[in-house]
Design an enzyme around this catalytic site. Structure first.
Site, PDB file in Angstrom:
ATOM      1  N   GLU A  16       0.841  -1.205   0.000  1.00  0.00           N
ATOM      2  CA  GLU A  16       0.000   0.000   0.000  1.00  0.00           C
ATOM      3  C   GLU A  16       0.873   1.250   0.000  1.00  0.00           C
ATOM      4  O   GLU A  16       2.091   1.186   0.073  1.00  0.00           O
ATOM      5  CB  GLU A  16      -0.905   0.034   1.241  1.00  0.00           C
ATOM      6  N   ASP A 192     -10.051   1.288  -3.757  1.00  0.00           N
ATOM      7  CA  ASP A 192      -9.049   1.255  -2.686  1.00  0.00           C
ATOM      8  C   ASP A 192      -8.264   2.571  -2.712  1.00  0.00           C
ATOM      9  O   ASP A 192      -8.824   3.625  -2.504  1.00  0.00           O
ATOM     10  CB  ASP A 192      -8.156   0.020  -2.868  1.00  0.00           C
TER      11      ASP A 192
END
Length: 285
Positions: A16, A192
């Protein structure tokens, strides 16, 4: 349609928060669940800079050197071997998740609840260390980004299956007039992480959708970057000309059969979609 190719070899558990560091021409990113801060150098490969014993949800550059991270249940500074805890946030979110610096150098990051019930929030860490709650009743705080002028903020609370847009005050960091920018109920995957290019286009990573999708400033879908991994988690622009789209992915929750059919799941990817990104902002504190 553009395709992405892998640039790392060791899969992340939950990759991420990719951030391009123009000063070193390298990419920072995190493996949340392993508590790892990574640095990818296009000339020499990937390395782990730091491992914490708590999940690291997001990282940003710091103007004075080092990094600021949203980790565990709060905010921390990393500078060489020194790790400094700044403050914890006050909500029922289990841990910090995605975050990013606004153009003025404030670090915004949110929390998440494991049961995906309202109770998490989005927080702003100011340069003086003060923390302010910007949004509440959040379930899974995710993608953040600003338009080129810094007056519009894009935000994702993943279970809503949409990208929201809010008015943003660059002087104070206040938000308002939240509304839906794009609804994603008709496409595969869940929204996301996101990034914004210099034309104001919004790029969103689709977890479970094997792609990154671009939307024009008026909300029209116009490009797709395919990724050979299902769980696409975030994206940002980097490279010397900010025209490389770097994409993080995850192996978290994949079955043995899914891992077998997705040998590149969890890797860092790169694509050249034909647009230019915006420089990453650094934390002013």
């Amino acid at each position: 349609m553009t395709s992405a190719h892998a640039v790392t070899a060791v899969p992340a558990w939950l990759g991420e928060s990719p951030v391009w560091d123009a000063s070193t021409q390298t990419l920072l990113w995190v493996d949340i669940l392993r508590g790892e801060l990574h640095r990818y150098d296009p000339t020499s490969g990937d390395e782990v800079l730091r491992t914490l014993d708590i999940p690291i949800g997001a990282v940003a550059l710091r103007r004075g050197g080092g990094y600021v991270v949203a980790a565990g249940t709060g905010f921390w500074l990393l500078d060489g071997d020194q790790v400094t805890h700044l403050v914890d946030v006050d909500d029922r979110g289990e841990r910090m998740n995605d975050g990013k610096c606004d153009p003025a150098g404030r670090f915004l990051a949110g929390t998440m609840t494991s049961d995906r019930q309202p109770g998490a929030g989005l927080y702003r860490l100011d340069a003086d260390g003060g923390v302010h709650r910007l949004l509440e009743c959040v379930r899974l705080s995710n993608g953040l980004g600003w338009n080129p002028s810094g007056t519009t903020m894009y935000y994702i609370d993943t279970p809503t299956r949409r990208i929201d847009v809010l008015a943003y005050d660059p002087t104070s960091g206040a938000v308002g007039n939240r509304r839906a920018f794009v609804k994603l109920t008709g496409v595969q995957g869940n929204p996301d992480g996101l990034t914004v290019d210099d034309e104001g286009g919004v790029w969103v990573a689709m977890a479970g959708g094997s792609c990154v999708r671009r939307f024009t400033p008026d909300g029209r879908a116009d490009r797709v970057v395919e990724v050979p991994a299902t769980k696409v988690t975030s994206c940002t622009f980097g490279g010397p000309d900010l025209r490389d789209l770097y994409i993080t992915t995850s192996t978290d929750g994949l079955t043995v059969d899914e891992l077998r059919t997705q040998p590149e799941a969890g890797l860092l990817f790169r694509a050249r979609p034909g647009v230019t990104g915006l420089p990453a902002s650094a934390y002013a504190g």
